[in-house]
Design a protein around this motif. Structure first.
Motif, mmCIF file in Angstrom:
data_model
loop_
_atom_site.group_PDB
_atom_site.id
_atom_site.type_symbol
_atom_site.label_atom_id
_atom_site.label_comp_id
_atom_site.label_asym_id
_atom_site.label_seq_id
_atom_site.Cartn_x
_atom_site.Cartn_y
_atom_site.Cartn_z
ATOM 1 N N ALA A 194 0.829 -1.214 0.000
ATOM 2 C CA ALA A 194 0.000 0.000 0.000
ATOM 3 C C ALA A 194 0.859 1.258 0.000
ATOM 4 C CB ALA A 194 -0.932 -0.014 1.208
ATOM 5 N N VAL A 195 1.895 1.287 0.844
ATOM 6 C CA VAL A 195 2.719 2.498 0.958
ATOM 7 C C VAL A 195 3.459 2.822 -0.343
ATOM 8 C CG1 VAL A 195 4.675 3.562 2.156
ATOM 9 C CG2 VAL A 195 2.938 2.324 3.462
ATOM 10 N N PRO A 196 4.165 1.863 -0.969
ATOM 11 C CA PRO A 196 4.813 2.216 -2.240
ATOM 12 C C PRO A 196 3.834 2.687 -3.311
ATOM 13 C CG PRO A 196 4.983 -0.148 -1.793
ATOM 14 C CD PRO A 196 4.536 0.499 -0.544
ATOM 15 N N LEU A 197 2.618 2.161 -3.322
ATOM 16 C CA LEU A 197 1.616 2.623 -4.282
ATOM 17 C C LEU A 197 1.241 4.082 -4.028
ATOM 18 C CD1 LEU A 197 -0.767 -0.487 -4.535
ATOM 19 C CD2 LEU A 197 0.664 0.468 -6.357
ATOM 20 N N ILE A 198 1.080 4.432 -2.760
ATOM 21 C CA ILE A 198 0.735 5.809 -2.398
ATOM 22 C C ILE A 198 1.858 6.768 -2.761
ATOM 23 C CG2 ILE A 198 0.247 7.367 -0.462
ATOM 24 C CD1 ILE A 198 -1.097 4.956 0.931
ATOM 25 N N ILE A 199 3.085 6.383 -2.424
ATOM 26 C CA ILE A 199 4.238 7.252 -2.679
ATOM 27 C C ILE A 199 4.483 7.389 -4.183
ATOM 28 C CG2 ILE A 199 6.690 7.607 -2.257
ATOM 29 C CD1 ILE A 199 4.820 7.855 0.206
ATOM 30 N N ALA A 200 4.334 6.301 -4.918
ATOM 31 C CA ALA A 200 4.532 6.342 -6.366
ATOM 32 C C ALA A 200 3.550 7.308 -7.022
ATOM 33 C CB ALA A 200 4.369 4.940 -6.955
ATOM 34 N N ALA A 201 2.308 7.294 -6.551
ATOM 35 C CA ALA A 201 1.304 8.214 -7.092
ATOM 36 C C ALA A 201 1.664 9.657 -6.781
ATOM 37 C CB ALA A 201 -0.073 7.870 -6.524
ATOM 38 N N ALA A 243 6.166 -0.455 -10.331
ATOM 39 C CA ALA A 243 6.402 -1.892 -10.156
ATOM 40 C C ALA A 243 7.770 -2.135 -9.520
ATOM 41 C CB ALA A 243 6.301 -2.598 -11.501
ATOM 42 N N PHE A 244 8.776 -1.370 -9.960
ATOM 43 C CA PHE A 244 10.119 -1.508 -9.392
ATOM 44 C C PHE A 244 10.096 -1.156 -7.908
ATOM 45 C CE2 PHE A 244 14.134 0.269 -8.017
ATOM 46 C CZ PHE A 244 15.055 -0.682 -8.435
ATOM 47 N N LEU A 245 9.367 -0.087 -7.545
ATOM 48 C CA LEU A 245 9.298 0.368 -6.161
ATOM 49 C C LEU A 245 8.654 -0.703 -5.274
ATOM 50 C CD1 LEU A 245 10.089 3.019 -4.682
ATOM 51 C CD2 LEU A 245 7.680 3.673 -4.810
ATOM 52 N N MET A 301 9.975 -12.922 -3.722
ATOM 53 C CA MET A 301 8.919 -12.162 -4.399
ATOM 54 C C MET A 301 9.458 -10.847 -4.947
ATOM 55 S SD MET A 301 5.738 -12.843 -1.798
ATOM 56 C CE MET A 301 4.727 -11.563 -2.521
ATOM 57 N N GLY A 302 10.385 -10.244 -4.214
ATOM 58 C CA GLY A 302 10.991 -9.001 -4.678
ATOM 59 C C GLY A 302 11.862 -9.199 -5.902
ATOM 60 N N LEU A 303 12.421 -10.403 -6.033
ATOM 61 C CA LEU A 303 13.282 -10.698 -7.178
ATOM 62 C C LEU A 303 12.504 -11.239 -8.377
ATOM 63 C CD1 LEU A 303 16.285 -12.394 -5.323
ATOM 64 C CD2 LEU A 303 16.218 -10.099 -6.302
ATOM 65 N N PHE A 304 11.329 -11.834 -8.095
ATOM 66 C CA PHE A 304 10.513 -12.421 -9.173
ATOM 67 C C PHE A 304 9.114 -11.807 -9.146
ATOM 68 C CE2 PHE A 304 13.732 -15.567 -8.047
ATOM 69 C CZ PHE A 304 14.295 -15.828 -9.287
ATOM 70 N N PRO A 305 8.923 -10.720 -9.870
ATOM 71 C CA PRO A 305 7.656 -9.968 -9.839
ATOM 72 C C PRO A 305 6.417 -10.791 -10.167
ATOM 73 C CG PRO A 305 9.364 -8.694 -10.931
ATOM 74 C CD PRO A 305 9.930 -10.065 -10.703
ATOM 75 N N LYS A 306 6.551 -11.858 -10.959
ATOM 76 C CA LYS A 306 5.376 -12.671 -11.282
ATOM 77 C C LYS A 306 4.770 -13.296 -10.033
ATOM 78 C CE LYS A 306 6.164 -13.938 -16.130
ATOM 79 N NZ LYS A 306 4.981 -13.236 -16.640
ATOM 80 N N LEU A 307 5.620 -13.731 -9.097
ATOM 81 C CA LEU A 307 5.119 -14.310 -7.847
ATOM 82 C C LEU A 307 4.370 -13.263 -7.030
ATOM 83 C CD1 LEU A 307 8.163 -16.502 -6.717
ATOM 84 C CD2 LEU A 307 6.021 -17.267 -7.753
ATOM 85 N N ALA A 308 4.941 -12.068 -6.969
ATOM 86 C CA ALA A 308 4.289 -10.988 -6.228
ATOM 87 C C ALA A 308 2.926 -10.660 -6.823
ATOM 88 C CB ALA A 308 5.175 -9.741 -6.228
#
Length: 449
Positions: free
Chosen positions: A37-44, A54-56, A331-338
């Motif tokens: 939630a936090v990275p989504l808010i900050i990215a916006a 996605a990188f964040l 999960m941080g290294l393999f975005p598909k899992l996330a």
């Protein structure tokens, strides 16, 4: 302290690999929504592109995992070595949004690095406050944590904040299915099945949600297979005095909240948290936060969401949550899992959230049962006033809106407000030693149960 059959403390028990993975995955599922939630808010707020966002998120998950491994396994005198999962603190959202808008991501990361180092160095001094946390204070704080988190679970059960169909019967039905499944599994089974009741409840909820069109796996194919978290990806950090002070203030709040979480988990797993343990835990918070600034992430703290899961499942091993840390790193290294994990609908998480967060409040009430309210009637005032003030931001979020802007970080944190109130009232009524523990009072009076 509860022991296993082999004489090993439950918190240090090494379980079979299969159980470690399933229990660890259960923790990840419980905290994932809050973690991203936090990275989504900050990215916006920073106006980042979809790729940068996605990188964040991946950087955040990767650092969550590193921080969790630090706390659960420990290095030297860093890490409290209890089953505590680390996540981004919401206390830092408001100042980070302002920084993102005024100076970009590099301004955030610069202040986060310095604030993390401050926390690491201040940990031994802050931990001396542990004597101000007798059961009447810790019980109040743990109760506040649980009640403050309940709205999160309820909002999930309704479909998530901002959802146009919030509160629809479909969302509530799915949340109820998850909750009832968890309760039935705990009622009908013992041992392994009851320990993974939350995980099974989430799986059942996911299956039920599919026919309603609430599960979307379309993002999985678009997500890249591999994502490497490169230090200083957004550029060289900027160091601004005002931003650094704001972030240090946030970390002071985080230290109070982490102390409450550490004490809560300590109560649940049967491990006494003293000055040495608290210092190690706060050092890990500081080091993880400094690493967060380097690895394009944010300030880290104990995730209160998972305290209730430890109490609900009865699985006390810190190695379970260490596996959660490994899963988060992967999960941080393999975005598909996330992306697969992110496909869990809010309503599914809501059914589990209500159970877990309620367990936290129940643990606080259990701790308060150790307090003597008959011989020391002032203890009821400590509990009543601290819980009352601690719930103000939850019940009436605009109550402190006219207070100075510098105070908003504290005023919007019910856990911090309640903690400070309980500490002050306990010192006022009972002194710094915090009389009020029923067992100690009985011992002093020569009484035996």
């Amino acid at each position: 302290m509860a022991n296993t059959q082999n004489g090993v403390a439950a918190v240090d028990e090494m379980l079979p690999a299969g159980k470690l993975f399933l229990y660890g995955l259960q923790h990840v599922l419980a905290m994932y929504a809050g973690a991203v939630a936090v990275p989504l808010i900050i990215a916006a707020a920073a106006g980042l592109t979809q790729t940068q966002t996605a990188f964040l998120i991946n950087a955040d998950l990767f650092t969550c995992g590193i921080a969790t491994l630090l706390q659960t396994l420990g290095i030297w005198k860093i890490g409290i070595k209890i089953p505590v999962i680390q996540g981004v603190t919401f206390a830092a959202v408001t100042p980070m949004v302002i920084m993102a808008q005024e100076g970009g991501m590099t301004l955030i990361f610069g202040s986060v690095i310095v604030a993390g180092l401050f926390t690491f160095l201040a940990a031994p001094f802050f931990s001396k406050l542990i004597r101000f946390f007798p059961p009447v204070v810790t019980g109040s704080i743990i109760t506040i944590i649980g009640i403050s988190l309940l709205p999160v679970g309820i909002n999930w059960a309704g479909g998530g904040v901002g959802n146009k169909a919030f509160g629809s019967l479909t969302f509530i039905f799915i949340a109820a299915v998850v909750l009832v499944t968890i309760l039935l599994l705990n009622k009908l089974f013992t041992g392994f099945i009851s320990h993974i009741a939350v995980l099974l409840g989430l799986i059942v909820g996911l299956i039920v949600a599919i026919p309603f069109g609430l599960v979307d796996f379309s993002g999985v194919s678009a997500a890249p297979w591999l994502g490497i978290d490169i230090p200083f990806h957004f550029g060289v950090p900027k160091f601004d005095i005002g931003s650094i002070i704001a972030m240090i203030l946030v970390m002071l709040v985080v230290m109070v909240e982490s102390t409450g979480d550490f004490l809560a988990i300590g109560e649940i797993v049967g491990k006494k948290i003293g000055e040495e343990e608290l210092t190690a835990g706060l050092r890990a918070d500081g080091l993880a936060t400094a690493l967060g600034g380097i690895l394009n992430a944010f300030p880290y703290t104990a995730f209160a969401q998972n305290v209730g899961l430890v109490g609900l499942t009865g699985v006390r091993s810190r190695f379970v949550v260490a596996v959660s840390g490994v899963i988060l790193v992967v999960m941080g290294l393999f975005p598909k899992l996330a992306t697969i994990i992110a496909s869990l609908p809010n309503a599914v998480l809501g059914g589990a959230g209500i159970a877990m967060f309620g367990i936290v409040a129940g643990s606080g009430i259990k701790t308060l049962a150790k307090v003597d309210f008959d011989r020391n009637v002032n203890n009821i005032f400590i509990v009543a006033i601290s819980i009352g003030i601690g719930l103000i931001p939850t019940l009436v979020p605009t109550f402190f809106q006219n207070f100075p802007s510098w105070s908003q970080t504290i005023m919007h944190s019910g856990i911090t407000l309640g903690s400070i109130t309980a500490i002050i009232l306990n010192a006022f009524f009972n002194g710094s030693k915090g009389a009020g523990n029923l067992d100690e009072l009985k011992a002093n009076a020569g009484m035996r149960e």
